[in-house]
Write a protein that holds these residues in place. Structure first.
Motif, PDB file in Angstrom:
ATOM      1  N   THR A 137      31.347  33.255  -1.554  1.00  0.00           N
ATOM      2  CA  THR A 137      32.328  33.810  -0.794  1.00  0.00           C
ATOM      3  C   THR A 137      32.771  33.025   0.573  1.00  0.00           C
ATOM      4  O   THR A 137      33.667  33.238   1.157  1.00  0.00           O
ATOM      5  CB  THR A 137      32.421  35.145  -0.785  1.00  0.00           C
ATOM      6  OG1 THR A 137      30.988  35.750  -0.338  1.00  0.00           O
ATOM      7  CG2 THR A 137      32.454  35.947  -2.099  1.00  0.00           C
ATOM      8  N   ASP A 138      31.439  32.974   1.251  1.00  0.00           N
ATOM      9  CA  ASP A 138      31.827  32.528   2.640  1.00  0.00           C
ATOM     10  C   ASP A 138      32.301  31.060   2.748  1.00  0.00           C
ATOM     11  O   ASP A 138      33.147  30.760   3.437  1.00  0.00           O
ATOM     12  CB  ASP A 138      30.092  32.043   3.216  1.00  0.00           C
ATOM     13  CG  ASP A 138      29.510  33.602   3.565  1.00  0.00           C
ATOM     14  OD1 ASP A 138      30.141  34.586   3.517  1.00  0.00           O
ATOM     15  OD2 ASP A 138      28.374  33.581   3.816  1.00  0.00           O
ATOM     16  N   ASP A 176      35.929  31.714   2.451  1.00  0.00           N
ATOM     17  CA  ASP A 176      36.640  32.237   3.525  1.00  0.00           C
ATOM     18  C   ASP A 176      36.820  31.080   4.292  1.00  0.00           C
ATOM     19  O   ASP A 176      37.761  31.075   5.241  1.00  0.00           O
ATOM     20  CB  ASP A 176      35.682  33.284   4.028  1.00  0.00           C
ATOM     21  CG  ASP A 176      35.419  34.486   3.329  1.00  0.00           C
ATOM     22  OD1 ASP A 176      36.364  34.828   2.555  1.00  0.00           O
ATOM     23  OD2 ASP A 176      34.501  35.400   3.695  1.00  0.00           O
ATOM     24  N   THR A 205      40.094  29.392   3.617  1.00  0.00           N
ATOM     25  CA  THR A 205      41.285  30.146   3.957  1.00  0.00           C
ATOM     26  C   THR A 205      41.354  30.065   5.244  1.00  0.00           C
ATOM     27  O   THR A 205      42.615  29.847   5.641  1.00  0.00           O
ATOM     28  CB  THR A 205      40.897  31.771   3.719  1.00  0.00           C
ATOM     29  OG1 THR A 205      40.399  32.042   2.349  1.00  0.00           O
ATOM     30  CG2 THR A 205      41.936  32.559   3.971  1.00  0.00           C
ATOM     31  N   GLU A 206      40.540  30.045   6.102  1.00  0.00           N
ATOM     32  CA  GLU A 206      40.708  29.920   7.625  1.00  0.00           C
ATOM     33  C   GLU A 206      41.286  28.391   7.934  1.00  0.00           C
ATOM     34  O   GLU A 206      41.991  28.292   8.487  1.00  0.00           O
ATOM     35  CB  GLU A 206      39.356  29.882   8.380  1.00  0.00           C
ATOM     36  CG  GLU A 206      39.282  30.045   9.677  1.00  0.00           C
ATOM     37  CD  GLU A 206      37.835  30.230  10.457  1.00  0.00           C
ATOM     38  OE1 GLU A 206      37.924  29.769  11.676  1.00  0.00           O
ATOM     39  OE2 GLU A 206      37.153  30.792   9.602  1.00  0.00           O
ATOM     40  N   LEU A 241      44.001  33.210  -2.491  1.00  0.00           N
ATOM     41  CA  LEU A 241      43.660  33.455  -1.105  1.00  0.00           C
ATOM     42  C   LEU A 241      44.832  34.358  -0.280  1.00  0.00           C
ATOM     43  O   LEU A 241      45.706  33.744   0.228  1.00  0.00           O
ATOM     44  CB  LEU A 241      43.390  32.093  -0.315  1.00  0.00           C
ATOM     45  CG  LEU A 241      42.588  31.124  -1.192  1.00  0.00           C
ATOM     46  CD1 LEU A 241      42.311  29.928  -0.389  1.00  0.00           C
ATOM     47  CD2 LEU A 241      41.056  31.723  -1.427  1.00  0.00           C
TER      48      LEU A 241
END
Length: 587
Positions: free
Chosen positions: A112-113, A116, A119-120, A143
């Protein structure tokens, strides 16, 4: 016994660094991961601690727990390498070419990291060239934050994406969920609805949909913002506009265009401009007295910038009434000023009964039913969608008026209202709910300014009531309603700069902090935050009248004045209205 709990900020990174060194040296590796025929050495313990997928895989009861090599056919070698580098270093190298492979591996392996960070990366790297690609990727992998960011970016930049010199292939490949969100967006600056409709039809031409989904997509277009002749033309050409549901929406839009005077009262989301920020319009005015111009300027309160509108007033007017109903600007009566072309010092002023309506949706003026009487220096206000024209004067030298008229939009005509107890002109006007207040002015039976305050309950009253008089006689002044109180500002040639506040509940006036200097013939409006803005005006300096470019702000909470900015040039006699307009009409 005491103890200390202390965190080492370097232990975790140092441990990962050691694991990376072991991997690079191919030491203590106890598992081989394979994708697309390429093998990667790794450590089970670190993989299990970094991924729920590997944690489940390496349990004692699984076949993979004792396997030397694990094949991952669902992943690409690039994606697996990217994710392994992240597990061992906490760093991930992303680009449009590696994004999908990385996301596929990170989602599949439940890291998940890493998801993320992808996504960023999408949210921080949006541009005109990649936004549609990123929107499709974000939608494909669920996302939600990146989807919302890309949709907002596309809507905000749709005018550029639909520009005449841009390649539209990315837009035509945009996923339907994102396109639906974009078409439903309230804020889409600089885009004509006709262009948006044509793009939606082009998209459907490249991405055929069942009628139900096609209807859902097209229903987000605001057909009432499309000119009727264009609607009729496109409906004849495009079958998607002829399904029963969409046909009904098109017919409603065509009916709206025939409503004429009634249009301000039948507003809905389908007739509203795609803009959420109001502009303050400065209507008319000029650099000197009795020389009004036809210009209209817009003022953005947030940026404190002024823009000229592409359209101008139909005539050079002063002492006219203006108001806004249903985001239409109405300009009523006033003096038409015609300057002699050979001798600019000579001008003819003629009081008018004309009424003009400006529609920012199509950037055009339309002449409406005229007033029952010619009026200048009168009060103009709106209560419950009804426009009131109160008092004023006719031609210069003629007596003032006591008559009141109200515009019946359903009938498209003016009707007589409750007359004033006496004739008056140069008075100020403000409204609170269904009540109209007028103050001051010059009465027909007295040559000096008045302190009088009159009130009319438009709901159930058949006569004007006298309320507590102002402490100062005023003429040519203005009033504004702020938080259920009425503020009276400066008028013509007042020897002092005091303002005062009226509390209707107490029927009482209170003197407030005076303005820094005298000012008259200014524009005045109230912001959404409850502050009064005063634009330009004239003042006395060294025995002469001087037109000023200053914009002043009054804060009623602290009873304080301050100068916030300057107009592009000196301006007096302008009048203010607050409206939603399109950036397309701002120069």
């Amino acid at each position: 016994m005491s103890y200390f709990l202390i965190l080492s900020k370097s232990h975790g990174s140092r441990m990962l660094s050691r694991f990376q060194s072991l991997r690079e040296d191919r030491r203590m590796c106890d598992i081989i991961l394979e994708a697309e025929g390429k093998e990667f050495l790794a450590h089970r313990t670190l993989l299990a601690c970094s991924s729920d997928y590997f944690w489940s895989m390496f349990q004692d009861h699984t076949l993979e727990s004792g396997a030397h090599t694990v094949s991952l056919p669902a992943l690409t070698s690039v994606g697996l390498e990217q994710v392994l580098d992240f597990i061992y270093t906490s760093w991930i190298s992303l680009s449009p070419s590696t994004l999908e492979d990385t996301l596929e591996a990170a989602c599949y392996l439940q890291i998940t990291d890493a998801v993320d960070l992808c996504t960023e990366y999408i949210s921080d790297s949006l541009s005109l060239d990649n936004c549609c690609f990123f929107a499709n990727v974000a939608a494909r992998y669920g996302l939600s934050e990146a989807v919302a960011d890309t949709n907002r970016f596309i809507a905000r930049n749709m005018s550029k994406l639909l520009g005449p010199n841009r390649e539209r292939s990315g837009l035509l490949e945009l996923n339907i969920e994102s396109l639906q969100e974009v078409l439903a967006t309230q804020e889409m600056p600089g885009v004509k609805e006709t262009v948006l409709l044509q793009f939606a039809l082009d998209w459907l031409g490249c991405n055929p949909l069942p009628a139900l989904e096609s209807n859902s997509l097209l229903s987000r277009v605001r057909f009432s913002l499309v000119p009727p002749d264009e609607l009729i033309r496109l409906s004849a050409q495009k079958p998607a506009l002829r399904t029963p549901f969409i046909h009904s929406l098109v017919q409603k839009a065509l009916h709206y265009h025939t409503q004429g005077p009634l249009q301000p009262l039948v507003q809905s989301v389908h007739t509203s401009l795609r803009a959420t920020t109001n502009r303050i319009l400065l209507v008319g005015g000029g650099r000197e007295a009795d020389r009004p111009q036809t210009q209209i300027q817009s003022f953005d309160e947030r940026s404190r910038k002024f823009h000229k509108l592409s359209i101008t007033m139909p005539k050079k007017l002063q002492y006219q009434g203006i108001c806004v109903v249903g985001n239409f600007l109405f300009v009523l009566g006033g003096e038409v000023v015609e300057v002699d072309a050979e001798n600019e010092k000579t001008a003819v002023m003629t009081v008018s009964d004309q009424v003009w309506r400006y529609d920012p949706r199509f950037d055009r003026w339309e002449e409406m039913e005229p007033l029952l009487q010619k009026r200048a220096q009168f009060s103009c206000c709106v209560v419950n969608g009804v426009i009131y024209a109160i008092g004023g004067r006719g031609q210069r030298g003629e007596p003032a008026l006591s008559s009141v008229e109200r515009y019946d939009m359903k009938a498209g005509c003016w009707r007589s209202g409750v007359a004033l107890p006496h004739a008056v002109h140069g008075q100020a006007c403000a409204t609170i709910r269904r009540g109209i207040y007028i103050s001051g002015g010059i009465h027909s039976n007295q040559p000096e300014s008045s302190k009088e305050l009159l009130f009319l309950n438009t709901h159930d009253s058949d006569a004007w009531e006298r309320r507590s008089a102002m402490s100062i006689a005023r003429f040519g002044h203005q009033m504004a309603t702020i938080k259920e109180c009425i503020y009276a500002f400066l008028g013509m040639y007042e020897p002092f700069c005091d303002i005062e506040r009226y509390d209707p509940a107490q029927d009482q006036w209170t003197r407030l902090k005076p303005l820094l200097h005298d000012c008259f013939c200014y524009g005045l409006t109230v912001t959404a935050g409850g502050r009064a803005l005063m634009f330009g005006g004239r003042k006395w300096q060294d025995g002469q009248e001087l037109c000023t470019p200053d914009v002043l702000e009054y804060d009623p909470e602290y009873d304080s004045w301050k100068k916030v900015c300057k107009l592009p040039g000196p301006l007096c006699g302008t009048q203010c209205a607050v409206m939603t307009i399109s950036e397309l009409i701002e120069k």
